[in-house]
Structures are given as C-alpha cells and as structure tokens.
Design a protein around this motif. Structure first.
Motif, PDB file in Angstrom:
ATOM      1  N   LEU A 180      -8.553   6.415   3.013  1.00 10.19           N
ATOM      2  CA  LEU A 180      -8.041   7.317   4.051  1.00 10.19           C
ATOM      3  C   LEU A 180      -6.545   7.116   4.260  1.00 10.19           C
ATOM      4  CD1 LEU A 180     -10.952   6.995   6.636  1.00 10.19           C
ATOM      5  CD2 LEU A 180     -10.361   9.055   5.327  1.00 10.19           C
ATOM      6  N   GLY A 181      -6.123   5.866   4.349  1.00 11.49           N
ATOM      7  CA  GLY A 181      -4.701   5.567   4.520  1.00 11.49           C
ATOM      8  C   GLY A 181      -3.875   6.065   3.356  1.00 11.49           C
ATOM      9  N   GLN A 182      -4.374   5.877   2.143  1.00  6.00           N
ATOM     10  CA  GLN A 182      -3.637   6.323   0.962  1.00  6.00           C
ATOM     11  C   GLN A 182      -3.561   7.841   0.907  1.00  6.00           C
ATOM     12  OE1 GLN A 182      -2.032   4.074  -1.271  1.00  6.00           O
ATOM     13  NE2 GLN A 182      -0.992   6.041  -1.555  1.00  6.00           N
ATOM     14  N   ALA A 183      -4.639   8.514   1.302  1.00  4.19           N
ATOM     15  CA  ALA A 183      -4.629   9.983   1.302  1.00  4.19           C
ATOM     16  C   ALA A 183      -3.561  10.519   2.253  1.00  4.19           C
ATOM     17  CB  ALA A 183      -6.012  10.519   1.680  1.00  4.19           C
ATOM     18  N   VAL A 184      -3.466   9.936   3.436  1.00  5.06           N
ATOM     19  CA  VAL A 184      -2.450  10.354   4.407  1.00  5.06           C
ATOM     20  C   VAL A 184      -1.052  10.035   3.875  1.00  5.06           C
ATOM     21  CG1 VAL A 184      -1.537   9.970   6.740  1.00  5.06           C
ATOM     22  CG2 VAL A 184      -4.007  10.220   6.388  1.00  5.06           C
ATOM     23  N   CYS A 185      -0.889   8.854   3.296  1.00  5.00           N
ATOM     24  CA  CYS A 185       0.403   8.449   2.741  1.00  5.00           C
ATOM     25  C   CYS A 185       0.845   9.406   1.634  1.00  5.00           C
ATOM     26  CB  CYS A 185       0.313   7.019   2.217  1.00  5.00           C
ATOM     27  SG  CYS A 185       1.913   6.288   1.796  1.00  5.00           S
ATOM     28  N   ASP A 186      -0.072   9.785   0.764  1.00  4.99           N
ATOM     29  CA  ASP A 186       0.256  10.694  -0.337  1.00  4.99           C
ATOM     30  C   ASP A 186       0.720  12.055   0.187  1.00  4.99           C
ATOM     31  OD1 ASP A 186      -0.434   8.694  -2.115  1.00  4.99           O
ATOM     32  OD2 ASP A 186      -2.384   9.566  -2.625  1.00  4.99           O
ATOM     33  N   VAL A 187       0.028  12.587   1.192  1.00  5.01           N
ATOM     34  CA  VAL A 187       0.410  13.881   1.758  1.00  5.01           C
ATOM     35  C   VAL A 187       1.805  13.798   2.366  1.00  5.01           C
ATOM     36  CG1 VAL A 187      -0.088  15.542   3.608  1.00  5.01           C
ATOM     37  CG2 VAL A 187      -1.939  14.689   2.154  1.00  5.01           C
ATOM     38  N   ILE A 188       2.068  12.761   3.124  1.00  2.88           N
ATOM     39  CA  ILE A 188       3.374  12.625   3.770  1.00  2.88           C
ATOM     40  C   ILE A 188       4.472  12.452   2.722  1.00  2.88           C
ATOM     41  CG2 ILE A 188       4.794  11.195   5.283  1.00  2.88           C
ATOM     42  CD1 ILE A 188       2.181  10.585   6.852  1.00  2.88           C
ATOM     43  N   ALA A 189       4.248  11.572   1.749  1.00  2.00           N
ATOM     44  CA  ALA A 189       5.265  11.324   0.722  1.00  2.00           C
ATOM     45  C   ALA A 189       5.608  12.597  -0.040  1.00  2.00           C
ATOM     46  CB  ALA A 189       4.788  10.231  -0.229  1.00  2.00           C
ATOM     47  N   GLU A 190       4.618  13.434  -0.276  1.00  3.47           N
ATOM     48  CA  GLU A 190       4.849  14.704  -0.963  1.00  3.47           C
ATOM     49  C   GLU A 190       5.726  15.640  -0.134  1.00  3.47           C
ATOM     50  OE1 GLU A 190       4.838  17.707  -3.704  1.00  3.47           O
ATOM     51  OE2 GLU A 190       4.048  15.692  -4.023  1.00  3.47           O
ATOM     52  N   GLU A 220      17.390   6.009   1.169  1.00  2.00           N
ATOM     53  CA  GLU A 220      15.960   5.902   0.907  1.00  2.00           C
ATOM     54  C   GLU A 220      15.165   6.287   2.134  1.00  2.00           C
ATOM     55  OE1 GLU A 220      15.294   1.736  -0.008  1.00  2.00           O
ATOM     56  OE2 GLU A 220      14.823   1.310   2.071  1.00  2.00           O
ATOM     57  N   VAL A 221      13.933   6.700   1.876  1.00  4.60           N
ATOM     58  CA  VAL A 221      12.979   6.998   2.941  1.00  4.60           C
ATOM     59  C   VAL A 221      11.741   6.155   2.666  1.00  4.60           C
ATOM     60  CG1 VAL A 221      11.610   8.756   4.121  1.00  4.60           C
ATOM     61  CG2 VAL A 221      13.796   9.381   3.064  1.00  4.60           C
ATOM     62  N   GLN A 222      11.316   5.392   3.644  1.00  2.00           N
ATOM     63  CA  GLN A 222      10.086   4.618   3.512  1.00  2.00           C
ATOM     64  C   GLN A 222       8.967   5.347   4.241  1.00  2.00           C
ATOM     65  OE1 GLN A 222      10.483   0.498   4.659  1.00  2.00           O
ATOM     66  NE2 GLN A 222      12.374   0.239   3.500  1.00  2.00           N
ATOM     67  N   VAL A 223       7.829   5.483   3.565  1.00  2.00           N
ATOM     68  CA  VAL A 223       6.643   6.110   4.152  1.00  2.00           C
ATOM     69  C   VAL A 223       5.563   5.048   4.232  1.00  2.00           C
ATOM     70  CG1 VAL A 223       4.874   7.888   3.874  1.00  2.00           C
ATOM     71  CG2 VAL A 223       7.239   8.364   3.194  1.00  2.00           C
ATOM     72  N   SER A 224       4.993   4.885   5.416  1.00  2.00           N
ATOM     73  CA  SER A 224       3.923   3.896   5.579  1.00  2.00           C
ATOM     74  C   SER A 224       2.818   4.476   6.455  1.00  2.00           C
ATOM     75  CB  SER A 224       4.461   2.602   6.201  1.00  2.00           C
ATOM     76  OG  SER A 224       5.056   2.858   7.466  1.00  2.00           O
ATOM     77  N   VAL A 225       1.607   3.950   6.247  1.00  2.01           N
ATOM     78  CA  VAL A 225       0.444   4.375   7.026  1.00  2.01           C
ATOM     79  C   VAL A 225      -0.335   3.144   7.431  1.00  2.01           C
ATOM     80  CG1 VAL A 225      -1.707   5.697   7.028  1.00  2.01           C
ATOM     81  CG2 VAL A 225       0.287   6.581   5.803  1.00  2.01           C
ATOM     82  N   GLU A 226      -0.695   3.109   8.681  1.00  7.28           N
ATOM     83  CA  GLU A 226      -1.515   2.039   9.243  1.00  7.28           C
ATOM     84  C   GLU A 226      -2.845   2.654   9.662  1.00  7.28           C
ATOM     85  OE1 GLU A 226      -1.269  -0.477  13.450  1.00  7.28           O
ATOM     86  OE2 GLU A 226       0.237   1.038  12.975  1.00  7.28           O
ATOM     87  N   VAL A 227      -3.938   2.051   9.243  1.00  8.78           N
ATOM     88  CA  VAL A 227      -5.258   2.502   9.672  1.00  8.78           C
ATOM     89  C   VAL A 227      -5.756   1.503  10.710  1.00  8.78           C
ATOM     90  CG1 VAL A 227      -7.620   3.041   8.980  1.00  8.78           C
ATOM     91  CG2 VAL A 227      -5.719   3.562   7.424  1.00  8.78           C
TER      92      VAL A 227
END
Length: 123
Positions: free
Chosen positions: A80-90, A99-106
């Motif tokens: 779930l965390g990776q799915a959200v991270c992938d959508v945001i990074a895209e 640089e832009v850092q994208v992170s997700v915490e579940v």
C-alpha cells in the motif's frame, strides 16, 4: 478508512493538479482491494514554511501519511505504501538544479478504539 494526508513543500511542482493527484491516490488504494470506495479519504496540504537539511540548496519534499486500521500483514502495508509512493512520484516534476524527496509512512490505527459514524440524509 483509510485516511491519506499528503504534505507538499510550497516549491513542489506537480504535472497535474492536487485534485487529480488525490483522485489517482484514491484509485490506487481502491485497486488494492483492501478498501471500500467511499471509505477512502485524502487531502493535500501545502507547506509554506519548511526546512530540509541544513544546506542552502534547492530542495523539496512530499510526504504522505496513510492511516489504516490495524491487522493487515506487513507485506500488505508495504504494498500500500509503495503504491501511494509510486503515484506521487509519477506526479512530481524535478526541480531545476535540485531534488525532490517523496516518502510515504503507513500508520496503523487501533481498531478497538477507532470510532466512525456515517451521517446520511433521509430519503
């Protein structure tokens, strides 16, 4: 459930609107099969004041917090965390020279103490 809060630094540039980003995050969570459509709640918060590191460099970050009820296996939470991270990074455009850092915490919320009421209109 779930609740998604996406925080973006003010200098973050997206290649779509925040509304479209939320639609995509919600769609990814629905596609996981873990949640009912009407239970997915999301919001974006733009941060006008922030710090990242100590150097005076062009940087930005996006951090999402995905809150779900407890009881799901680690592999499910990770997916779930990776799915959200992938959508945001895209959705994030690179910063010129930075640089832009994208992170997700579940985060798991305790099911035993979670309260919810659904208010509907009389038909």
């Amino acid at each position: 459930m779930p609740h998604v809060t996406i925080e973006l630094t003010e200098n973050t540039r997206l290649n779509r609107s925040q509304e479209e980003l939320l639609d995509e995050v919600n769609a990814a969570l629905l596609a996981s099969g873990q949640f009912q459509e009407a239970d997915i709640k999301s919001r974006c918060i733009t941060l006008p004041v922030y710090r990242q590191g100590t150097e005076a460099r062009e940087r930005a970050f996006v951090h999402a917090r995905l809150c779900i009820l407890d009881g799901r296996e680690l592999a499910t939470r990770r997916a779930l965390g990776q799915a959200v991270c992938d959508v945001i990074a895209e959705a994030v455009r690179p910063l010129a020279g930075g640089e832009v850092q994208v992170s997700v915490e579940v985060a798991e919320m305790e099911r035993a103490s979670y309260a919810k009421q659904v208010i509907t209109s009389a038909s």
